[in-house]
Design a protein around this motif. Structure first.
Motif, mmCIF file in Angstrom:
data_model
loop_
_atom_site.group_PDB
_atom_site.id
_atom_site.type_symbol
_atom_site.label_atom_id
_atom_site.label_comp_id
_atom_site.label_asym_id
_atom_site.label_seq_id
_atom_site.Cartn_x
_atom_site.Cartn_y
_atom_site.Cartn_z
ATOM 1 N N GLY A 91 32.225 49.495 64.992
ATOM 2 C CA GLY A 91 33.023 48.302 65.230
ATOM 3 C C GLY A 91 33.723 47.810 63.975
ATOM 4 N N PRO A 92 34.933 47.252 64.132
ATOM 5 C CA PRO A 92 35.677 46.766 62.961
ATOM 6 C C PRO A 92 35.011 45.563 62.302
ATOM 7 C CG PRO A 92 36.805 46.163 64.998
ATOM 8 C CD PRO A 92 35.691 47.088 65.384
ATOM 9 N N GLU A 93 34.297 44.739 63.084
ATOM 10 C CA GLU A 93 33.628 43.582 62.496
ATOM 11 C C GLU A 93 32.498 44.021 61.571
ATOM 12 O OE1 GLU A 93 35.137 42.464 66.594
ATOM 13 O OE2 GLU A 93 33.966 44.082 65.712
ATOM 14 N N ARG A 94 31.755 45.045 61.997
ATOM 15 C CA ARG A 94 30.679 45.560 61.138
ATOM 16 C C ARG A 94 31.243 46.181 59.866
ATOM 17 N NH1 ARG A 94 25.328 45.517 63.540
ATOM 18 N NH2 ARG A 94 25.564 43.935 65.158
ATOM 19 N N LEU A 95 32.355 46.877 59.995
ATOM 20 C CA LEU A 95 32.997 47.448 58.809
ATOM 21 C C LEU A 95 33.433 46.351 57.850
ATOM 22 C CD1 LEU A 95 34.187 49.789 57.198
ATOM 23 C CD2 LEU A 95 36.223 49.669 58.646
ATOM 24 N N LEU A 96 33.978 45.274 58.377
ATOM 25 C CA LEU A 96 34.392 44.155 57.533
ATOM 26 C C LEU A 96 33.193 43.532 56.826
ATOM 27 C CD1 LEU A 96 36.541 42.150 56.546
ATOM 28 C CD2 LEU A 96 36.157 40.836 58.638
ATOM 29 N N ASP A 102 29.731 45.042 50.030
ATOM 30 C CA ASP A 102 29.880 46.098 49.025
ATOM 31 C C ASP A 102 30.869 45.746 47.926
ATOM 32 O OD1 ASP A 102 28.087 47.602 50.495
ATOM 33 O OD2 ASP A 102 29.651 48.672 51.609
ATOM 34 N N SER A 103 31.711 44.756 48.148
ATOM 35 C CA SER A 103 32.726 44.406 47.149
ATOM 36 C C SER A 103 32.208 43.402 46.118
ATOM 37 C CB SER A 103 33.961 43.818 47.843
ATOM 38 O OG SER A 103 33.633 42.599 48.494
ATOM 39 N N ARG A 104 30.927 43.050 46.186
ATOM 40 C CA ARG A 104 30.380 42.049 45.260
ATOM 41 C C ARG A 104 28.987 42.466 44.807
ATOM 42 N NH1 ARG A 104 30.120 36.669 48.387
ATOM 43 N NH2 ARG A 104 28.737 36.082 46.698
ATOM 44 N N ARG A 105 28.566 41.862 43.707
ATOM 45 C CA ARG A 105 27.192 42.036 43.250
ATOM 46 C C ARG A 105 26.332 40.999 43.959
ATOM 47 N NH1 ARG A 105 27.191 45.410 38.891
ATOM 48 N NH2 ARG A 105 29.167 45.609 37.758
ATOM 49 N N THR A 106 25.208 41.431 44.486
ATOM 50 C CA THR A 106 24.347 40.537 45.258
ATOM 51 C C THR A 106 22.999 40.379 44.574
ATOM 52 O OG1 THR A 106 23.529 42.377 46.598
ATOM 53 C CG2 THR A 106 25.448 41.199 47.420
ATOM 54 N N VAL A 107 22.432 39.189 44.704
ATOM 55 C CA VAL A 107 21.112 38.926 44.138
ATOM 56 C C VAL A 107 20.046 39.734 44.878
ATOM 57 C CG1 VAL A 107 19.420 37.110 43.643
ATOM 58 C CG2 VAL A 107 21.867 36.616 43.502
ATOM 59 N N GLY A 108 20.327 40.002 46.136
ATOM 60 C CA GLY A 108 19.337 40.707 46.944
ATOM 61 C C GLY A 108 18.972 42.082 46.436
ATOM 62 N N THR A 109 19.900 42.741 45.707
ATOM 63 C CA THR A 109 19.589 44.074 45.195
ATOM 64 C C THR A 109 18.459 44.038 44.171
ATOM 65 O OG1 THR A 109 21.357 43.814 43.560
ATOM 66 C CG2 THR A 109 21.912 44.948 45.604
ATOM 67 N N LEU A 151 26.681 32.282 51.106
ATOM 68 C CA LEU A 151 28.054 32.565 50.679
ATOM 69 C C LEU A 151 28.640 33.775 51.409
ATOM 70 C CD1 LEU A 151 27.714 31.969 46.816
ATOM 71 C CD2 LEU A 151 28.691 30.432 48.538
ATOM 72 N N ILE A 152 27.822 34.811 51.568
ATOM 73 C CA ILE A 152 28.289 36.006 52.285
ATOM 74 C C ILE A 152 28.597 35.671 53.736
ATOM 75 C CG2 ILE A 152 27.546 38.255 53.161
ATOM 76 C CD1 ILE A 152 26.065 38.675 50.523
ATOM 77 N N ARG A 194 32.469 51.897 51.046
ATOM 78 C CA ARG A 194 33.834 52.410 50.997
ATOM 79 C C ARG A 194 34.711 51.649 50.013
ATOM 80 N NH1 ARG A 194 35.428 53.613 57.357
ATOM 81 N NH2 ARG A 194 33.574 54.866 57.870
ATOM 82 N N VAL A 195 34.192 50.575 49.474
ATOM 83 C CA VAL A 195 34.940 49.786 48.490
ATOM 84 C C VAL A 195 34.106 49.668 47.231
ATOM 85 C CG1 VAL A 195 36.221 48.494 50.225
ATOM 86 C CG2 VAL A 195 34.034 47.616 49.409
ATOM 87 N N ALA A 196 34.777 49.510 46.109
ATOM 88 C CA ALA A 196 34.087 49.322 44.830
ATOM 89 C C ALA A 196 33.864 47.841 44.588
ATOM 90 C CB ALA A 196 34.912 49.946 43.705
ATOM 91 N N ILE A 197 32.966 47.560 43.669
ATOM 92 C CA ILE A 197 32.687 46.159 43.318
ATOM 93 C C ILE A 197 33.936 45.537 42.693
ATOM 94 C CG2 ILE A 197 31.293 44.658 41.856
ATOM 95 C CD1 ILE A 197 29.016 46.644 42.141
ATOM 96 N N GLY A 198 34.343 44.415 43.234
ATOM 97 C CA GLY A 198 35.532 43.726 42.741
ATOM 98 C C GLY A 198 36.789 43.996 43.543
ATOM 99 N N ASP A 199 36.749 44.990 44.462
ATOM 100 C CA ASP A 199 37.926 45.283 45.275
ATOM 101 C C ASP A 199 38.179 44.147 46.278
ATOM 102 O OD1 ASP A 199 38.211 47.613 43.950
ATOM 103 O OD2 ASP A 199 37.570 48.926 45.596
ATOM 104 N N PRO A 200 39.441 43.836 46.530
ATOM 105 C CA PRO A 200 39.734 42.801 47.556
ATOM 106 C C PRO A 200 39.401 43.321 48.945
ATOM 107 C CG PRO A 200 41.764 43.812 46.783
ATOM 108 C CD PRO A 200 40.676 44.358 45.904
ATOM 109 N N VAL A 201 38.970 42.416 49.789
ATOM 110 C CA VAL A 201 38.603 42.793 51.177
ATOM 111 C C VAL A 201 39.628 42.191 52.127
ATOM 112 C CG1 VAL A 201 36.853 42.631 52.956
ATOM 113 C CG2 VAL A 201 36.181 42.897 50.560
#
Length: 201
Positions: A91-96, A102-109, A151-152, A194-201
């Protein structure tokens, strides 16, 4: 009076026994419905060999060959799942949601690594200072995960409403999907980012 036992002449022979040209045979096949059986006396037309699967070797595989084939198929299935994910990732919503995480650094990691440090530091054999620091670290990690998750979720909600206003996806399920991905190490996430950290979504 004509003889009753005289053989028929060639002109009076049954037309069903007369030879049929390939052109006539194709025209007759096109005129009849599927499953039609030719009249008695005519040779049943054979199916063309074009497009048929070539007859392969019927030699049974040895145990080693069968084991290697199963191992290869499992590896291919695992690689496909790692690349494409499963039914819950469609689904496109799950991909979004995945791209947002994936485009940000998360505390959860850092949550599980911090939990291991807290578990060791909370041992009664440790000095009181270390135990206190472990408890403070645990509290900071928990608060950080909660804030990051909020925030996410807010960003996903805004983007989904903008890009998929008529979506039937349940937002609560989508938030949980993103949060669980956010607390997973980036290299272990499935499907692969599929995206790098910092890439626009």
């Amino acid at each position: 009076m004509p003889s009753l036992f005289r053989r028929k002449s060639a002109d009076l022979a049954d037309p069903a026994t007369q030879p049929v040209t390939p052109a006539e045979e194709e025209a007759a096949e096109a005129a009849h419905p599927r499953g039609y059986t030719p009249a008695k006396g005519r040779e049943t037309p054979k199916r063309p060999a074009t497009g048929r699967r070539p007859a392969g070797s019927t030699k049974p595989l040895t145990k080693e060959e069968a084991k290697a084939l199963r191992r290869e198929r499992r590896a291919e299935a695992a690689a496909e799942f790692r690349r494409e994910g499963g039914p819950r990732d469609r689904g496109p919503e799950r991909l979004l949601a995945r791209n947002v995480v994936d485009s940000r650094r998360t505390v959860g990691t850092w949550f599980f690594g911090g939990a291991l440090v807290v578990l060791i530091g909370s041992n009664q054999a440790m000095p009181p200072v270390i135990r206190l620091a472990s408890n403070l670290l645990w509290g900071a990690l928990a608060i950080g995960v909660v804030i990051d998750s909020v925030l996410i979720s807010r960003k996903i909600k805004r983007l989904v409403r903008e890009r998929f206003p008529n979506t039937g996806q349940r937002m609560g399920s989508l938030y949980l999907y993103a949060i669980m991905r956010a607390i997973t190490f980036r290299k272990l996430r499935t499907p692969q980012p599929r995206v790098a950290i910092g890439d626009p979504v």
